[in-house]
Design a protein around this motif. Structure first.
Motif, PDB file in Angstrom:
ATOM      1  N   GLY A 254       0.819  -1.208   0.000  1.00 21.60           N
ATOM      2  CA  GLY A 254       0.000   0.000   0.000  1.00 21.60           C
ATOM      3  C   GLY A 254       0.851   1.255   0.000  1.00 21.60           C
ATOM      4  O   GLY A 254       0.552   2.227  -0.709  1.00 21.60           O
ATOM      5  N   GLY A 255       1.930   1.254   0.785  1.00 24.16           N
ATOM      6  CA  GLY A 255       2.818   2.410   0.813  1.00 24.16           C
ATOM      7  C   GLY A 255       3.483   2.654  -0.523  1.00 24.16           C
ATOM      8  O   GLY A 255       3.580   3.802  -0.996  1.00 24.16           O
ATOM      9  N   LYS A 256       3.925   1.585  -1.168  1.00 24.73           N
ATOM     10  CA  LYS A 256       4.596   1.731  -2.463  1.00 24.73           C
ATOM     11  C   LYS A 256       3.626   2.214  -3.538  1.00 24.73           C
ATOM     12  O   LYS A 256       3.968   3.077  -4.361  1.00 24.73           O
ATOM     13  N   VAL A 257       2.423   1.664  -3.551  1.00 20.24           N
ATOM     14  CA  VAL A 257       1.435   2.071  -4.554  1.00 20.24           C
ATOM     15  C   VAL A 257       1.029   3.523  -4.341  1.00 20.24           C
ATOM     16  O   VAL A 257       0.873   4.296  -5.301  1.00 20.24           O
ATOM     17  N   LEU A 258       0.849   3.917  -3.072  1.00 18.98           N
ATOM     18  CA  LEU A 258       0.468   5.298  -2.779  1.00 18.98           C
ATOM     19  C   LEU A 258       1.536   6.265  -3.275  1.00 18.98           C
ATOM     20  O   LEU A 258       1.224   7.292  -3.898  1.00 18.98           O
ATOM     21  N   LEU A 259       2.801   5.976  -3.022  1.00 18.67           N
ATOM     22  CA  LEU A 259       3.871   6.854  -3.482  1.00 18.67           C
ATOM     23  C   LEU A 259       3.950   6.883  -5.003  1.00 18.67           C
ATOM     24  O   LEU A 259       4.234   7.925  -5.605  1.00 18.67           O
ATOM     25  N   GLN A 260       3.694   5.745  -5.623  1.00 20.57           N
ATOM     26  CA  GLN A 260       3.684   5.725  -7.088  1.00 20.57           C
ATOM     27  C   GLN A 260       2.595   6.640  -7.640  1.00 20.57           C
ATOM     28  O   GLN A 260       2.826   7.392  -8.595  1.00 20.57           O
ATOM     29  N   LEU A 261       1.406   6.603  -7.025  1.00 18.90           N
ATOM     30  CA  LEU A 261       0.313   7.460  -7.478  1.00 18.90           C
ATOM     31  C   LEU A 261       0.653   8.934  -7.263  1.00 18.90           C
ATOM     32  O   LEU A 261       0.292   9.788  -8.078  1.00 18.90           O
ATOM     33  N   ILE A 262       1.320   9.240  -6.153  1.00 20.67           N
ATOM     34  CA  ILE A 262       1.680  10.626  -5.868  1.00 20.67           C
ATOM     35  C   ILE A 262       2.702  11.139  -6.879  1.00 20.67           C
ATOM     36  O   ILE A 262       2.570  12.248  -7.412  1.00 20.67           O
ATOM     37  N   TYR A 263       3.721  10.341  -7.170  1.00 16.16           N
ATOM     38  CA  TYR A 263       4.821  10.812  -8.004  1.00 16.16           C
ATOM     39  C   TYR A 263       4.565  10.611  -9.500  1.00 16.16           C
ATOM     40  O   TYR A 263       4.883  11.489 -10.308  1.00 16.16           O
ATOM     41  N   LEU A 264       4.030   9.465  -9.885  1.00 20.24           N
ATOM     42  CA  LEU A 264       3.845   9.174 -11.311  1.00 20.24           C
ATOM     43  C   LEU A 264       2.413   9.383 -11.770  1.00 20.24           C
ATOM     44  O   LEU A 264       2.167   9.557 -12.966  1.00 20.24           O
ATOM     45  N   GLY A 265       1.474   9.316 -10.831  1.00 19.87           N
ATOM     46  CA  GLY A 265       0.072   9.417 -11.211  1.00 19.87           C
ATOM     47  C   GLY A 265      -0.384   8.180 -11.966  1.00 19.87           C
ATOM     48  O   GLY A 265       0.239   7.122 -11.904  1.00 19.87           O
ATOM     49  N   THR A 266      -1.462   8.314 -12.689  1.00 18.04           N
ATOM     50  CA  THR A 266      -1.972   7.195 -13.481  1.00 18.04           C
ATOM     51  C   THR A 266      -1.547   7.303 -14.943  1.00 18.04           C
ATOM     52  O   THR A 266      -1.804   6.403 -15.728  1.00 18.04           O
ATOM     53  N   SER A 267      -0.915   8.399 -15.293  1.00 21.95           N
ATOM     54  CA  SER A 267      -0.449   8.579 -16.664  1.00 21.95           C
ATOM     55  C   SER A 267       0.623   7.555 -16.990  1.00 21.95           C
ATOM     56  O   SER A 267       1.657   7.482 -16.320  1.00 21.95           O
ATOM     57  N   GLY A 268       0.380   6.752 -17.995  1.00 16.20           N
ATOM     58  CA  GLY A 268       1.335   5.723 -18.387  1.00 16.20           C
ATOM     59  C   GLY A 268       0.857   4.313 -18.121  1.00 16.20           C
ATOM     60  O   GLY A 268       1.514   3.347 -18.518  1.00 16.20           O
ATOM     61  N   TRP A 269      -0.300   4.166 -17.485  1.00 10.47           N
ATOM     62  CA  TRP A 269      -0.822   2.821 -17.220  1.00 10.47           C
ATOM     63  C   TRP A 269      -1.080   2.040 -18.511  1.00 10.47           C
ATOM     64  O   TRP A 269      -1.020   0.816 -18.523  1.00 10.47           O
ATOM     65  N   ASP A 270      -1.388   2.750 -19.583  1.00 11.73           N
ATOM     66  CA  ASP A 270      -1.739   2.069 -20.827  1.00 11.73           C
ATOM     67  C   ASP A 270      -0.530   1.777 -21.706  1.00 11.73           C
ATOM     68  O   ASP A 270      -0.673   1.207 -22.793  1.00 11.73           O
ATOM     69  N   LEU A 271       0.666   2.141 -21.265  1.00  8.98           N
ATOM     70  CA  LEU A 271       1.865   1.879 -22.068  1.00  8.98           C
ATOM     71  C   LEU A 271       2.171   0.383 -22.088  1.00  8.98           C
ATOM     72  O   LEU A 271       2.117  -0.290 -21.050  1.00  8.98           O
ATOM     73  N   PRO A 272       2.522  -0.181 -23.234  1.00 12.73           N
ATOM     74  CA  PRO A 272       2.870  -1.610 -23.283  1.00 12.73           C
ATOM     75  C   PRO A 272       4.189  -1.886 -22.585  1.00 12.73           C
ATOM     76  O   PRO A 272       5.086  -1.032 -22.565  1.00 12.73           O
ATOM     77  N   ILE A 273       4.317  -3.066 -22.020  1.00 14.19           N
ATOM     78  CA  ILE A 273       5.541  -3.407 -21.293  1.00 14.19           C
ATOM     79  C   ILE A 273       6.727  -3.594 -22.231  1.00 14.19           C
ATOM     80  O   ILE A 273       7.859  -3.738 -21.768  1.00 14.19           O
ATOM     81  N   GLN A 274       6.493  -3.544 -23.537  1.00 16.83           N
ATOM     82  CA  GLN A 274       7.599  -3.671 -24.477  1.00 16.83           C
ATOM     83  C   GLN A 274       8.553  -2.474 -24.404  1.00 16.83           C
ATOM     84  O   GLN A 274       9.688  -2.552 -24.886  1.00 16.83           O
ATOM     85  N   TYR A 275       8.120  -1.381 -23.770  1.00 14.14           N
ATOM     86  CA  TYR A 275       9.044  -0.274 -23.545  1.00 14.14           C
ATOM     87  C   TYR A 275      10.111  -0.662 -22.520  1.00 14.14           C
ATOM     88  O   TYR A 275      11.207  -0.102 -22.516  1.00 14.14           O
ATOM     89  N   VAL A 276       9.793  -1.611 -21.657  1.00 15.36           N
ATOM     90  CA  VAL A 276      10.756  -2.092 -20.675  1.00 15.36           C
ATOM     91  C   VAL A 276      11.671  -3.113 -21.304  1.00 15.36           C
ATOM     92  O   VAL A 276      12.892  -3.078 -21.141  1.00 15.36           O
ATOM     93  N   ASN A 277      11.090  -4.069 -22.034  1.00 15.96           N
ATOM     94  CA  ASN A 277      11.860  -5.089 -22.741  1.00 15.96           C
ATOM     95  C   ASN A 277      11.286  -5.199 -24.149  1.00 15.96           C
ATOM     96  O   ASN A 277      10.165  -5.676 -24.331  1.00 15.96           O
ATOM     97  N   LEU A 278      12.051  -4.742 -25.101  1.00 12.14           N
ATOM     98  CA  LEU A 278      11.568  -4.646 -26.481  1.00 12.14           C
ATOM     99  C   LEU A 278      11.074  -5.970 -27.018  1.00 12.14           C
ATOM    100  O   LEU A 278      10.127  -6.022 -27.804  1.00 12.14           O
ATOM    101  N   MET A 279      11.679  -7.086 -26.578  1.00 18.12           N
ATOM    102  CA  MET A 279      11.336  -8.392 -27.106  1.00 18.12           C
ATOM    103  C   MET A 279      10.317  -9.151 -26.251  1.00 18.12           C
ATOM    104  O   MET A 279      10.093 -10.336 -26.461  1.00 18.12           O
ATOM    105  N   ALA A 280       9.710  -8.497 -25.281  1.00 18.13           N
ATOM    106  CA  ALA A 280       8.671  -9.158 -24.486  1.00 18.13           C
ATOM    107  C   ALA A 280       7.483  -9.510 -25.376  1.00 18.13           C
ATOM    108  O   ALA A 280       7.165  -8.787 -26.326  1.00 18.13           O
ATOM    109  N   VAL A 281       6.821 -10.620 -25.076  1.00 21.47           N
ATOM    110  CA  VAL A 281       5.707 -11.079 -25.909  1.00 21.47           C
ATOM    111  C   VAL A 281       4.358 -10.915 -25.228  1.00 21.47           C
ATOM    112  O   VAL A 281       3.314 -11.035 -25.883  1.00 21.47           O
ATOM    113  N   ALA A 282       4.339 -10.669 -23.925  1.00 19.72           N
ATOM    114  CA  ALA A 282       3.073 -10.555 -23.205  1.00 19.72           C
ATOM    115  C   ALA A 282       2.318  -9.314 -23.675  1.00 19.72           C
ATOM    116  O   ALA A 282       2.877  -8.215 -23.679  1.00 19.72           O
TER     117      ALA A 282
END
Length: 403
Positions: A254-282
């Motif tokens: 809960g603490g980690k999620v709360l800080l994430q919402l404060i600092y990053l907000g919800t902007s970016g939730w829809d980004l595909p995880i391929q930005y983290v690993n270009l070859m990811a298939v999920a």
């Protein structure tokens, strides 16, 4: 319920429990999240590249990064890649060392491995491609990624025993990724990981003494003479231990999620995880990946709590119970290079041992000839281990006293 409330209150009243909870919160939430967002990870940089020299202005810096990269549009296209690379080539990277780590030039850097033919014009083999790539030739991004993924999976099939059916299953997953990808500043999400093994020492210290502590304090015989009976008391102690583990998890998560919402907000939730690993298939976005990480942590904590309580019930020594409990988490990592490959792979399914980063990989587990993507196993097997351990913990503690 009354007996459970009394036992749970008794557990929380001990100094050991409060000390573990406070230290865990300070380490995981305050240091691992708050200080990372505000200072170590996202604080603006001075002339030094040492993260300890960052300014304490992470909140403002994150907003600046988000605004800066909103200029490149809402979708990731060939033009987006070209513009980001061209802008990077216009900077003096020695005057702005922070560019490499927090800007989306890191995403562009990953993408440039799709263009190997552009490397080393005029003998620049010692310079990163992003510094001299001809941006007009950065085209056909999605087709190049598909070709490289096909090549990578085929190489994996030939060298690591992947079956043709496994390869096709992974390609089918990849086909569900919608193109073009939505785009905005990604590095805040690329750096976002929840490390649940850090909870292991605290759970082990508290629950490792749950049963063995009764022997150590010579209270076990007295507990078995109470009106409730040994079996009911054992069940209540197990439920209290599980409740504590889940409460600790909820506090940290809960603490980690709360800080994430404060600092990053919800902007970016829809980004595909391929930005983290270009070859990811999920075919997942960042929100789905985070929900998986949270489920991975929850099930891992539950399974590990059951395992620790079993160790506590099997031995009468507090130190041995603690050592055996921690061994399940840390020994596979320490001895990883010396273990047979199959044994190392199996050990990853122990509670809090594996990594949720498996969602970026191609690991497939086979059961009766049926291929199952490894991340599904990672949120199933640890929980089953905990369920199996619980009745054995109850019986082991009771049997010792009855004898």
């Amino acid at each position: 319920m009354e007996l459970f409330a009394l036992e749970h209150k008794r557990l929380w009243r001990t100094t050991r429990v409060w000390l573990c909870v406070v230290l865990c919160f300070l380490y995981s939430v305050v240091w691992g999240s708050l200080m990372w967002y505000q200072w170590l990870g996202f604080g603006s940089q001075n002339d030094s590249t040492d993260m300890y020299d960052n300014n304490f202005d992470g909140y403002t810096a994150i907003r600046d990064w988000q605004e800066q990269f909103s200029r490149f549009g809402d979708e990731w296209t060939d033009e987006t890649l070209q513009k980001i690379v061209a802008e990077y080539q216009g900077y003096d990277i020695y005057e702005k060392p922070g560019l490499q780590s927090k800007g989306d030039w890191m995403v562009a850097y990953k993408c440039l491995k799709l263009y190997p033919e552009l490397e080393d014009p005029e003998g620049q083999q010692y310079q990163p491609l992003i510094l001299y790539a001809d941006t007009t030739k950065l085209t056909d991004f999605y087709q190049r990624r598909a070709d490289l993924l096909e090549f990578t999976l085929e190489a994996t099939r030939q060298n690591e025993g992947m079956t043709e059916a496994d390869k096709q299953m992974l390609l089918d997953m990849n086909s569900q990724i919608k193109e073009p990808w939505p785009y905005e500043w990604t590095q805040g999400w690329a750096d976002l990981t929840f490390d649940w093994p850090e909870l292991a020492p605290y759970i082990a210290i508290v629950l490792g003494f749950l049963f063995s502590g009764e022997w150590h304090n010579s209270t076990a015989p007295m507990l078995h003479t109470t009106k409730y009976g040994w079996k009911k008391l054992a069940r209540v102690k197990v439920l209290s231990g599980l409740a504590f583990a889940l409460e600790l998890y909820a506090l940290i998560a809960g603490g980690k999620v709360l800080l994430q919402l404060i600092y990053l907000g919800t902007s970016g939730w829809d980004l595909p995880i391929q930005y983290v690993n270009l070859m990811a298939v999920a075919p997942w976005n960042m929100l789905q990946a985070e929900l998986y990480e949270l489920a991975f942590g929850l099930i891992g904590v539950f399974g590990y709590a059951g395992l620790v309580m079993l160790m506590s019930a099997l031995v009468k020594n507090n130190v041995l119970a603690l050592v055996f409990s921690l061994a399940f988490v840390y020994v596979p990592d320490i001895l990883g290079r010396y273990l047979p490959k199959w044994l190392l792979a199996v050990s990853q399914y122990l509670p809090l041992v594996g990594s949720s980063s498996d969602i970026y990989g191609y690991n497939v587990f086979h059961i009766f000839g049926k291929g199952i993507w490894s991340p599904w196993m990672l949120i199933t097997v640890p929980g089953l281990i905990g369920i199996v351990c619980i009745p054995f913990a109850i019986r082991s503690w009771a049997r010792r006293e009855r004898v």
